[in-house]
Design a protein around this motif. Structure first.
Motif, PDB file in Angstrom:
ATOM      1  N   MET A   1       0.839  -1.191   0.000  1.00  0.00           N
ATOM      2  CA  MET A   1       0.000   0.000   0.000  1.00  0.00           C
ATOM      3  C   MET A   1       0.878   1.247   0.000  1.00  0.00           C
ATOM      4  SD  MET A   1      -3.002   1.029   2.684  1.00  0.00           S
ATOM      5  CE  MET A   1      -3.881  -0.477   2.300  1.00  0.00           C
ATOM      6  N   THR A   2       0.590   2.203  -0.880  1.00  0.00           N
ATOM      7  CA  THR A   2       1.412   3.409  -0.978  1.00  0.00           C
ATOM      8  C   THR A   2       0.790   4.548  -0.176  1.00  0.00           C
ATOM      9  OG1 THR A   2       0.255   4.025  -3.012  1.00  0.00           O
ATOM     10  CG2 THR A   2       2.333   2.827  -3.248  1.00  0.00           C
ATOM     11  N   VAL A   3       1.634   5.317   0.487  1.00  0.00           N
ATOM     12  CA  VAL A   3       1.191   6.464   1.272  1.00  0.00           C
ATOM     13  C   VAL A   3       1.999   7.683   0.866  1.00  0.00           C
ATOM     14  CG1 VAL A   3       2.800   5.927   3.157  1.00  0.00           C
ATOM     15  CG2 VAL A   3       0.781   7.337   3.618  1.00  0.00           C
ATOM     16  N   CYS A  29       4.748   4.878   9.195  1.00  0.00           N
ATOM     17  CA  CYS A  29       4.129   4.229   8.032  1.00  0.00           C
ATOM     18  C   CYS A  29       4.997   3.076   7.525  1.00  0.00           C
ATOM     19  CB  CYS A  29       3.886   5.249   6.919  1.00  0.00           C
ATOM     20  SG  CYS A  29       2.522   6.383   7.276  1.00  0.00           S
ATOM     21  N   MET A  34       3.918   0.177   4.843  1.00  0.00           N
ATOM     22  CA  MET A  34       3.447   1.021   3.755  1.00  0.00           C
ATOM     23  C   MET A  34       4.628   1.598   2.986  1.00  0.00           C
ATOM     24  SD  MET A  34       0.381   2.994   5.790  1.00  0.00           S
ATOM     25  CE  MET A  34      -0.591   3.376   4.332  1.00  0.00           C
ATOM     26  N   SER A  35       4.467   1.761   1.690  1.00  0.00           N
ATOM     27  CA  SER A  35       5.528   2.316   0.841  1.00  0.00           C
ATOM     28  C   SER A  35       5.311   3.816   0.667  1.00  0.00           C
ATOM     29  CB  SER A  35       5.522   1.633  -0.531  1.00  0.00           C
ATOM     30  OG  SER A  35       5.747   0.246  -0.389  1.00  0.00           O
ATOM     31  N   ASN A  36       6.329   4.593   1.034  1.00  0.00           N
ATOM     32  CA  ASN A  36       6.247   6.051   0.927  1.00  0.00           C
ATOM     33  C   ASN A  36       7.256   6.534  -0.119  1.00  0.00           C
ATOM     34  OD1 ASN A  36       7.288   8.818   3.039  1.00  0.00           O
ATOM     35  ND2 ASN A  36       5.767   8.808   1.420  1.00  0.00           N
ATOM     36  N   SER A  60      -1.078   7.718  -5.197  1.00  0.00           N
ATOM     37  CA  SER A  60      -0.962   7.049  -3.891  1.00  0.00           C
ATOM     38  C   SER A  60      -2.330   6.608  -3.392  1.00  0.00           C
ATOM     39  CB  SER A  60      -0.307   7.983  -2.866  1.00  0.00           C
ATOM     40  OG  SER A  60       0.984   8.372  -3.290  1.00  0.00           O
ATOM     41  N   GLU A  61      -2.338   5.533  -2.602  1.00  0.00           N
ATOM     42  CA  GLU A  61      -3.595   4.985  -2.086  1.00  0.00           C
ATOM     43  C   GLU A  61      -4.045   5.674  -0.800  1.00  0.00           C
ATOM     44  OE1 GLU A  61      -3.475   0.371  -2.743  1.00  0.00           O
ATOM     45  OE2 GLU A  61      -1.424   1.138  -2.550  1.00  0.00           O
ATOM     46  N   LEU A 170      -5.289   2.423   9.694  1.00  0.00           N
ATOM     47  CA  LEU A 170      -4.408   1.978   8.607  1.00  0.00           C
ATOM     48  C   LEU A 170      -4.220   0.467   8.630  1.00  0.00           C
ATOM     49  CD1 LEU A 170      -1.716   4.819   8.683  1.00  0.00           C
ATOM     50  CD2 LEU A 170      -3.537   4.498   6.995  1.00  0.00           C
ATOM     51  N   SER A 174      -5.777  -3.197   5.441  1.00  0.00           N
ATOM     52  CA  SER A 174      -5.238  -4.439   4.880  1.00  0.00           C
ATOM     53  C   SER A 174      -5.929  -5.625   5.547  1.00  0.00           C
ATOM     54  CB  SER A 174      -3.728  -4.519   5.125  1.00  0.00           C
ATOM     55  OG  SER A 174      -3.242  -5.794   4.803  1.00  0.00           O
TER      56      SER A 174
END
Length: 419
Positions: A1-3, A29, A34-36, A60-61, A170, A174
């Motif tokens: 999941m991207t943030v 995050c 989560m991928s930032n 981004s999600e 958050l 998922s």
């Protein structure tokens, strides 16, 4: 999941405040798996904020915005977000009630009309109570299921709100559970740590290892994606065991919130030891770190700040001959400082620090960053020589961390031999 993180406030762009929010959120995050890929700072400008938010939502999600939720005219985050999402602003009765309670007992003349702006929320959003301020947080969903999270700017409000309310939200996005453990290392540099675990990182899938460099420390976060927390523990356990095998005594804790000073205080209490400190270049920073720990009074006897040679002789019984022959910054002086502190306070352990923090005062033989640390324990005194890089504050910080770790490893080695 991207943030994606958006920090709102002209004061950030002007350098009037340090943006600690982005650092905190990025680390949290990452711990959630989560991928930032993007972090943006934008001023209090409607057009630019709108553009930044639209761009973030296109890639981004989850988008987290901090700042701009207050009562003043330049607080635009909520208004701009509503426009971008094509939603109305509506009054939230619960927030209004909380605000009335907050202002209860105050003179009405001190309560300006613009305060009630904070009762307006984005239509169909989830309102997050602010237990440390007046502006609530908001969570809005886009038509395609993306999440826009609005948080207050002051860290004293944002941090507890994120940890109490946003983290569970958050995690719920998922279907799986993210379980992580932290391995904290001291006494080994970042590059060496990375080299020692390169094979593990190169072959990792689930769990993953994420290194974080701190002042004088390296933290390794081991994170597993699992169906349950129990399964996550099982997945991370072999990796944590292998890290313990590789780094041994250099690991001072595997608990997320434990600091090195807390680990040292706990160790002193465990072995029934008392401690005193004798500081020169650190100027009380070492004793300050220790007394930050709840319960330190049970083990910390006394702290001496002996910046001058006169003070070293007067309070620690450092020999004048030693100071003349070897100088204040020397192995010999550090040794006498440690012994003197232990004797003066009748403590079972003592740490001493003497060095050149800079930026002036260095010579070819004794450069800036040269520090000697003495450790007295079990009737014996050991000294170590260190060479730190960085400005005055960095040298002092590295000195304190190294001193704490020196004491920690000395206690372990001493009592392990006796066991």
């Amino acid at each position: 999941m991207t943030v994606e993180l958006i920090s709102v406030g002209t004061e950030i762009l002007l350098g009037n405040i340090v943006n600690t929010n982005a650092s905190f959120l990025a680390e949290k995050c990452a711990a959630l798996g989560m991928s930032n890929y993007y972090q943006v700072s934008v001023g209090d400008n409607e057009e630019r904020l709108s553009e930044v938010l639209k761009t973030a939502l296109s890639r981004s999600e989850v988008v987290i915005l901090t700042g701009g939720l207050g009562p003043t005219e330049d607080d635009l985050t909520k208004e701009v977000t509503a426009k971008v999402l094509n939603r109305r602003l509506v009054e939230d009765e619960k927030t209004k009630s909380r605000l009335n309670e907050y202002f209860k007992g105050r003179d009405k003349k001190d309560i300006t009309e613009n305060n009630w702006k904070q009762t307006l929320v984005i239509e169909d959003c989830l309102v997050v109570d602010n237990n440390n301020g007046t502006a609530p947080g908001l969570i809005a969903k886009t038509e395609d299921g993306k999440s826009v999270i609005l948080l207050p700017g002051p860290p004293g409000e944002m941090v507890p709100m994120f940890e109490e309310s946003i983290v569970p939200y958050l995690k719920g996005l998922s279907g799986n559970v993210l379980y992580s453990e932290m391995v904290k290392i001291c006494g080994i540099g970042e590059s060496k740590v990375e080299t020692m675990i390169k094979d593990m990182i190169d072959s990792q899938t689930n769990p993953t290892i994420a290194p974080y460099a701190k002042n004088g420390e390296v933290h390794l976060r081991v994170t597993a994606l699992a169906a349950t927390e129990e399964e996550g523990k099982c997945i991370t356990a072999p990796v944590v065991t292998e890290l313990k095998k590789r780094f041994g005594v250099h690991i001072y804790t595997t608990e997320e919130k434990v600091t090195i000073e807390e680990a040292v205080v706990k160790l002193l209490a465990e072995y029934g030891l008392t401690l005193s400190t004798a500081e020169s270049c650190s100027g009380g920073l070492l004793s300050g770190r220790l007394v930050n720990v709840s319960g330190a009074s049970a083990v910390f006897e006394e702290g001496f700040i002996t910046y001058s040679n006169t003070a070293k002789m007067k309070y620690l019984n450092v020999s004048e001959d030693t100071l003349k022959e070897f100088g204040a910054v020397s192995k010999e002086t550090a040794e006498e400082m440690a012994r003197g502190a232990a004797k003066a306070s009748q403590s079972l352990a003592a740490l001493s620090v003497t060095g050149i923090a800079g930026p002036e005062g260095g010579t070819d033989k004794k450069p800036v960053g040269l520090v000697y640390i003495g450790c007295f324990l079990d009737g014996k005194t050991e000294t170590r020589e260190y060479h730190f890089k960085g400005n005055r504050q960095k040298v002092r910080e590295y000195t304190v961390i190294s001193a704490l770790d020196f004491l920690r490893t000395t206690i372990l080695s001493t009592f392990e031999k006796e066991a």
